[in-house]
Each structure stands twice: as structure tokens, then as C-alpha cells.
Design a protein around this motif. Structure first.
Motif, PDB file in Angstrom:
ATOM      1  N   GLU A  23    -101.811 -11.586   4.711  1.00 25.63           N
ATOM      2  CA  GLU A  23    -100.397 -11.981   4.668  1.00 25.63           C
ATOM      3  C   GLU A  23     -99.500 -10.764   4.460  1.00 25.63           C
ATOM      4  O   GLU A  23     -98.479 -10.608   5.148  1.00 25.63           O
ATOM      5  N   GLU A  24     -99.872  -9.908   3.541  1.00 29.08           N
ATOM      6  CA  GLU A  24     -99.071  -8.706   3.306  1.00 29.08           C
ATOM      7  C   GLU A  24     -99.019  -7.838   4.563  1.00 29.08           C
ATOM      8  O   GLU A  24     -97.956  -7.331   4.941  1.00 29.08           O
ATOM      9  N   ALA A  25    -100.166  -7.664   5.228  1.00 31.01           N
ATOM     10  CA  ALA A  25    -100.195  -6.824   6.424  1.00 31.01           C
ATOM     11  C   ALA A  25     -99.320  -7.414   7.528  1.00 31.01           C
ATOM     12  O   ALA A  25     -98.579  -6.678   8.206  1.00 31.01           O
ATOM     13  N   LEU A  26     -99.370  -8.708   7.720  1.00 34.08           N
ATOM     14  CA  LEU A  26     -98.568  -9.331   8.768  1.00 34.08           C
ATOM     15  C   LEU A  26     -97.083  -9.223   8.456  1.00 34.08           C
ATOM     16  O   LEU A  26     -96.269  -8.985   9.359  1.00 34.08           O
ATOM     17  N   ARG A  27     -96.718  -9.364   7.191  1.00 30.21           N
ATOM     18  CA  ARG A  27     -95.302  -9.230   6.834  1.00 30.21           C
ATOM     19  C   ARG A  27     -94.808  -7.801   7.088  1.00 30.21           C
ATOM     20  O   ARG A  27     -93.655  -7.604   7.503  1.00 30.21           O
ATOM     21  N   VAL A  28     -95.649  -6.814   6.831  1.00 29.91           N
ATOM     22  CA  VAL A  28     -95.275  -5.427   7.141  1.00 29.91           C
ATOM     23  C   VAL A  28     -95.046  -5.264   8.647  1.00 29.91           C
ATOM     24  O   VAL A  28     -94.056  -4.677   9.085  1.00 29.91           O
ATOM     25  N   VAL A  29     -95.955  -5.798   9.445  1.00 35.54           N
ATOM     26  CA  VAL A  29     -95.833  -5.695  10.899  1.00 35.54           C
ATOM     27  C   VAL A  29     -94.564  -6.392  11.384  1.00 35.54           C
ATOM     28  O   VAL A  29     -93.806  -5.844  12.197  1.00 35.54           O
ATOM     29  N   LEU A  30     -94.310  -7.584  10.898  1.00 34.13           N
ATOM     30  CA  LEU A  30     -93.112  -8.311  11.320  1.00 34.13           C
ATOM     31  C   LEU A  30     -91.839  -7.587  10.901  1.00 34.13           C
ATOM     32  O   LEU A  30     -90.830  -7.604  11.622  1.00 34.13           O
ATOM     33  N   GLY A  31     -91.879  -6.941   9.734  1.00 33.78           N
ATOM     34  CA  GLY A  31     -90.700  -6.227   9.266  1.00 33.78           C
ATOM     35  C   GLY A  31     -90.444  -4.941  10.006  1.00 33.78           C
ATOM     36  O   GLY A  31     -89.284  -4.591  10.299  1.00 33.78           O
ATOM     37  N   GLU A  32     -91.510  -4.194  10.325  1.00 36.68           N
ATOM     38  CA  GLU A  32     -91.344  -2.887  10.951  1.00 36.68           C
ATOM     39  C   GLU A  32     -91.333  -2.947  12.469  1.00 36.68           C
ATOM     40  O   GLU A  32     -90.797  -2.051  13.127  1.00 36.68           O
ATOM     41  N   LEU A  33     -91.937  -3.985  13.056  1.00 36.87           N
ATOM     42  CA  LEU A  33     -92.056  -4.071  14.517  1.00 36.87           C
ATOM     43  C   LEU A  33     -91.556  -5.437  15.005  1.00 36.87           C
ATOM     44  O   LEU A  33     -92.292  -6.197  15.637  1.00 36.87           O
ATOM     45  N   PRO A  34     -90.320  -5.776  14.723  1.00 34.36           N
ATOM     46  CA  PRO A  34     -89.842  -7.129  15.038  1.00 34.36           C
ATOM     47  C   PRO A  34     -89.793  -7.440  16.529  1.00 34.36           C
ATOM     48  O   PRO A  34     -89.913  -8.603  16.913  1.00 34.36           O
ATOM     49  N   GLU A  35     -89.621  -6.413  17.392  1.00 33.39           N
ATOM     50  CA  GLU A  35     -89.516  -6.682  18.825  1.00 33.39           C
ATOM     51  C   GLU A  35     -90.859  -7.006  19.467  1.00 33.39           C
ATOM     52  O   GLU A  35     -90.933  -7.736  20.443  1.00 33.39           O
ATOM     53  N   LEU A  36     -91.943  -6.437  18.912  1.00 30.71           N
ATOM     54  CA  LEU A  36     -93.268  -6.670  19.482  1.00 30.71           C
ATOM     55  C   LEU A  36     -94.329  -6.600  18.374  1.00 30.71           C
ATOM     56  O   LEU A  36     -95.092  -5.641  18.278  1.00 30.71           O
ATOM     57  N   PRO A  37     -94.375  -7.610  17.515  1.00 26.71           N
ATOM     58  CA  PRO A  37     -95.365  -7.611  16.435  1.00 26.71           C
ATOM     59  C   PRO A  37     -96.751  -7.964  16.970  1.00 26.71           C
ATOM     60  O   PRO A  37     -96.918  -8.359  18.130  1.00 26.71           O
ATOM     61  N   HIS A  38     -97.743  -7.819  16.119  1.00 29.62           N
ATOM     62  CA  HIS A  38     -99.104  -8.147  16.521  1.00 29.62           C
ATOM     63  C   HIS A  38     -99.884  -8.629  15.308  1.00 29.62           C
ATOM     64  O   HIS A  38     -99.439  -8.503  14.164  1.00 29.62           O
ATOM     65  N   LEU A  39    -101.054  -9.184  15.564  1.00 23.22           N
ATOM     66  CA  LEU A  39    -101.908  -9.700  14.498  1.00 23.22           C
ATOM     67  C   LEU A  39    -102.716  -8.551  13.910  1.00 23.22           C
ATOM     68  O   LEU A  39    -103.543  -7.960  14.608  1.00 23.22           O
ATOM     69  N   PRO A  40    -102.526  -8.211  12.636  1.00 21.03           N
ATOM     70  CA  PRO A  40    -103.253  -7.076  12.052  1.00 21.03           C
ATOM     71  C   PRO A  40    -104.746  -7.368  11.886  1.00 21.03           C
ATOM     72  O   PRO A  40    -105.152  -8.518  11.701  1.00 21.03           O
ATOM     73  N   GLU A  41    -105.528  -6.312  11.957  1.00 19.89           N
ATOM     74  CA  GLU A  41    -106.955  -6.379  11.666  1.00 19.89           C
ATOM     75  C   GLU A  41    -107.215  -5.555  10.412  1.00 19.89           C
ATOM     76  O   GLU A  41    -106.687  -4.453  10.268  1.00 19.89           O
ATOM     77  N   LEU A  42    -108.022  -6.093   9.498  1.00 16.11           N
ATOM     78  CA  LEU A  42    -108.239  -5.456   8.197  1.00 16.11           C
ATOM     79  C   LEU A  42    -109.729  -5.232   7.962  1.00 16.11           C
ATOM     80  O   LEU A  42    -110.386  -5.988   7.240  1.00 16.11           O
ATOM     81  N   PRO A  43    -110.299  -4.185   8.544  1.00 12.44           N
ATOM     82  CA  PRO A  43    -111.743  -3.953   8.405  1.00 12.44           C
ATOM     83  C   PRO A  43    -112.194  -3.657   6.985  1.00 12.44           C
ATOM     84  O   PRO A  43    -113.391  -3.781   6.686  1.00 12.44           O
ATOM     85  N   ALA A  44    -111.282  -3.308   6.072  1.00  9.09           N
ATOM     86  CA  ALA A  44    -111.665  -3.037   4.689  1.00  9.09           C
ATOM     87  C   ALA A  44    -112.214  -4.278   4.000  1.00  9.09           C
ATOM     88  O   ALA A  44    -112.858  -4.180   2.948  1.00  9.09           O
ATOM     89  N   ARG A  45    -112.001  -5.451   4.582  1.00 10.49           N
ATOM     90  CA  ARG A  45    -112.558  -6.669   3.990  1.00 10.49           C
ATOM     91  C   ARG A  45    -114.074  -6.723   4.125  1.00 10.49           C
ATOM     92  O   ARG A  45    -114.718  -7.545   3.469  1.00 10.49           O
ATOM     93  N   GLY A  46    -114.642  -5.879   4.973  1.00 13.49           N
ATOM     94  CA  GLY A  46    -116.088  -5.825   5.082  1.00 13.49           C
ATOM     95  C   GLY A  46    -116.602  -6.304   6.420  1.00 13.49           C
ATOM     96  O   GLY A  46    -115.826  -6.564   7.357  1.00 13.49           O
ATOM     97  N   PRO A  47    -117.932  -6.409   6.557  1.00 16.54           N
ATOM     98  CA  PRO A  47    -118.532  -6.825   7.822  1.00 16.54           C
ATOM     99  C   PRO A  47    -117.946  -8.139   8.337  1.00 16.54           C
ATOM    100  O   PRO A  47    -117.747  -9.085   7.577  1.00 16.54           O
ATOM    101  N   GLY A  48    -117.675  -8.140   9.615  1.00 18.07           N
ATOM    102  CA  GLY A  48    -117.068  -9.318  10.217  1.00 18.07           C
ATOM    103  C   GLY A  48    -115.572  -9.188  10.365  1.00 18.07           C
ATOM    104  O   GLY A  48    -114.957  -9.910  11.151  1.00 18.07           O
ATOM    105  N   ALA A  49    -114.981  -8.265   9.622  1.00 21.69           N
ATOM    106  CA  ALA A  49    -113.561  -7.973   9.793  1.00 21.69           C
ATOM    107  C   ALA A  49    -113.371  -6.714  10.626  1.00 21.69           C
ATOM    108  O   ALA A  49    -112.252  -6.359  10.971  1.00 21.69           O
ATOM    109  N   ASP A  50    -114.470  -6.016  10.939  1.00 23.17           N
ATOM    110  CA  ASP A  50    -114.413  -4.835  11.793  1.00 23.17           C
ATOM    111  C   ASP A  50    -114.190  -5.256  13.239  1.00 23.17           C
ATOM    112  O   ASP A  50    -114.344  -6.423  13.599  1.00 23.17           O
ATOM    113  N   MET A  51    -113.839  -4.296  14.097  1.00 23.47           N
ATOM    114  CA  MET A  51    -113.477  -4.604  15.478  1.00 23.47           C
ATOM    115  C   MET A  51    -114.605  -5.323  16.215  1.00 23.47           C
ATOM    116  O   MET A  51    -114.387  -6.355  16.869  1.00 23.47           O
ATOM    117  N   VAL A  52    -115.826  -4.814  16.116  1.00 23.37           N
ATOM    118  CA  VAL A  52    -116.937  -5.393  16.857  1.00 23.37           C
ATOM    119  C   VAL A  52    -117.340  -6.741  16.268  1.00 23.37           C
ATOM    120  O   VAL A  52    -117.482  -7.741  16.984  1.00 23.37           O
TER     121      VAL A  52
END
Length: 338
Positions: A23-52
Motif C-alpha cells: 500500500e505504501e509503495a502504490l501510494r508513492v507511485v500514484l503521488g509521484e507518477l500520476p500521469e502513468l502509474p504502475h503496480l509496484p513489485e516488492l521483492p524484499a518480501r521474499g521468494p514469490g515476490a521476485d520477478m520470476v
């Protein structure tokens, strides 16, 4: 001319961020990139949150589990597959809660078929890319799963125009034959360009059928295959600006002339002391001047981004880098209007 779903002078992020609070990451994205926001990925949460792992969780009837060497296909879903799906489900719940009324373009990211095939291991340990049949099955499974994912996002953010970013950082290595074997002592055979193009095209056509999403491909490695990606159906290409050498001018110029969008990584993705704003914008202007296209087209076709994902950056720098991306895009737009 390719019609772009973003407004002139837009900026966005690539995908990953530090931290473990969606939620915090998405709010940052919406605040800083209002014209073209995106869904953040948070790999620090551990396996399964990484890109692959995150994208492997979208595969249909192809469960995975985590080995010390990385992700590997399984006979049946286990706790690793469940965890990847739980992370994404949480992110989509947050998306609906925080951005459900967003009515502009919105970008989501998934791993492309070739990067998945070059990373996930078969049950006996070789990478999937070694087996053409496994690549075919993986690509079809991914396309089916991502199509369902896009439909889910559209349901949760019904007024948004969805942009689908396929992350293919391994594609240049796939084409060059430099993907290591499971042992690390050898290299897997190179994949011919027509084969790579065909697999990627089928993926894009399946997922983006009936204009379900606007397809773009991200590749932050050197030797981006600009022509292949355009022929495969990408309507925009996301690259590190440093990796657009003059030897690629013909392919890049043809892409621009065809109206392909360029997401140019002009801001360092890792913590850095940023130069003055004009110094960030100048390499983009210089690239455009090389081709002689009208400045007004730059503001419409180019989206400014960090050079790559920012999972390794500090939270403070993330905000600074996103703001710099936005300010650079605005500067380029205002210069084009003069």
C-alpha cells in the motif's frame, strides 16, 4: 502512426521498489507518477515476490517450487506456488482499494516467456530453454495466465487503460547463446531470432487480444533486439538509455518512424547524486536529434523512467528518482511546445 494511451510529457517507473508494504509503495507511485502509474513489485518480501517467482505464479497447470539453484517446475502446487499467488493477491487487493477509481493509463509488469524459460529449471535441473517443447508449453501457459491476470486488473480498475509490460532482460543472452547451463560450466544453444520472435508474438497476441492491454517490452540489458521486439507486436519498448548505441540507429529510427513508444531509462536506478535537471534531459534530446524527428514527437512518443527496477535503492532516493523522471518529462514537453 501508433496511438499512445499516455499524455505527452509522461513518466513512469519500471517495476520493483524497496520495502515490503504494497500500500505504501502504490501510494508513492500514484503521488509521484500520476500521469502513468504502475503496480509496484516488492521483492524484499521474499521468494514469490521476485520477478520470476511472481510471474511463475501466473502459469496455468505448471506449478513451481524453489530450490537452492532457483525456481523449478513441480508435479503439483506446493507452498512456494501458494506464496507467490498470495503476494500477488494482496497486491491486487491493495490496487483495488487505493487506485480502483483511477481513470487513466495504468501499467502492470510480468516476466516474458524467454526470460522465464532461461531462468526456471525443468524437473531434472536443466533450464527450460533447453527443451523446445517445454518452451512452447511455458509460453502457452504464461499467455493464458497473464490474460486472466489482465482481466482481473481490468475488473479491479475498470476505468483504467491497462499497459502490459513484458520484462525480457534475458532475451539478448537467449539470442546470443550465453545463458549458462544448470552447472554453470557451459552455455545453452542460441535461439534463432525467428523462433524467439514467434513465441513472443503469440504471447502478445493472446494476452492483448481485443485490445485487452497495450503491449510493451522492457529489456534493460545491452544489445536490445529492437527490430525483433517491434515485429513481435510490442507497441512500446522500455530500455536503459545508456544501451541505445549508434550501431542500433537503423532499428531505433525505424521504430520511432513506425510510432513505437520509447520508455527511456534516463535516471539512475540505484542511489546516486543526480545532476542538474537539464543534464538528465540532454541525452534524450541528443538521441532524438540523431534521427531528425520533430521535437513535438519526442514529447508524445517518449516516456521517461529510471534506468531499471529500484529494489536496491533507498526509499528516499526512490521518491527523488521518480520526481526527477517526472520533471524531466515535463521539461521535454514544455520545450517541444515552445
Amino acid at each position: 502512426m501508433n496511438e499512445h494511451p499516455w499524455e505527452a510529457g509522461a513518466a513512469t517507473g519500471v517495476g520493483s521498489y524497496p520495502g515490503d508494504d504494497p500500500e505504501e509503495a502504490l501510494r508513492v507511485v500514484l503521488g509521484e507518477l500520476p500521469e502513468l502509474p504502475h503496480l509496484p513489485e516488492l521483492p524484499a518480501r521474499g521468494p514469490g515476490a521476485d520477478m520470476v517467482g511472481r510471474s511463475a505464479g501466473l502459469l496455468v497447470d505448471m506449478p513451481v517450487h524453489l530450490e537452492p539453484s532457483g525456481w523449478r517446475f513441480s508435479d503439483r502446487p506446493g507452498r512456494d506456488t501458494v506464496r507467490t499467488r498470495d503476494h500477488l493477491a494482496r497486491d491486487l487487493d491493495v490496487l483495488e482499494e487505493v487506485a480502483g477509481t483511477h481513470d487513466g493509463p495504468f501499467k502492470i509488469q510480468v516476466c516474458g516467456p524467454w526470460t522465464l524459460a532461461a531462468t526456471i529449471e525443468l524437473r531434472h535441473g536443466d533450464r527450460a530453454i533447453k527443451d523446445p517443447g517445454a518452451v512452447r508449453d511455458l509460453a502457452e501457459s504464461l499467455a493464458e495466465g497473464v490474460a486472466a491476470h489482465v482481466a482481473d486488473v481490468r475488473r479491479r480498475v475498470p476505468a483504467a487503460r491497462i499497459l502490459l509490460q513484458l520484462d525480457e532482460p534475458a532475451l539478448p543472452a537467449v539470442l546470443a547463446g550465453t545463458v549458462p547451463t544448470a552447472s554453470g560450466f557451459g552455455r545453452l544453444r542460441a535461439i534463432e531470432e525467428p523462433v524467439a520472435e514467434n513465441v513472443l508474438r503469440r504471447t502478445i497476441e493472446t494476452v492483448c487480444a481485443e485490445d485487452a492491454a497495450y503491449p510493451l517490452v522492457h529489456c534493460c540489458a545491452r544489445n536490445v533486439p529492437f527490430g525483433l521486439l517491434r515485429r513481435a507486436g510490442a507497441k512500446a519498448l522500455s530500455v536503459d538509455l545508456r544501451y541505445v548505441p549508434r550501431r542500433d540507429d537503423d532499428a531505433v529510427g525505424e521504430a520511432i518512424d513506425a510510432g513505437i513508444g520509447l520508455f527511456l531509462g534516463a535516471v539512475p536506478a540505484a542511489d546516486a547524486t543526480l545532476p542538474p535537471l537539464r543534464a538528465t534531459a540532454e541525452p534524450i534530446r541528443e538521441l532524438w536529434r540523431r534521427f531528425g524527428f520533430p521535437p513535438a514527437r519526442l514529447a508524445r512518443q517518449v516516456v521517461v523512467t529510471p534506468a531499471c527496477g529500484m529494489a536496491g535503492a533507498s526509499p528516499g532516493y526512490v521518491r527523488e528518482a521518480l520526481k526527477r523522471s517526472r520533471d524531466t518529462a515535463r521539461m521535454l514537453y514544455e520545450a517541444a511546445e515552445e
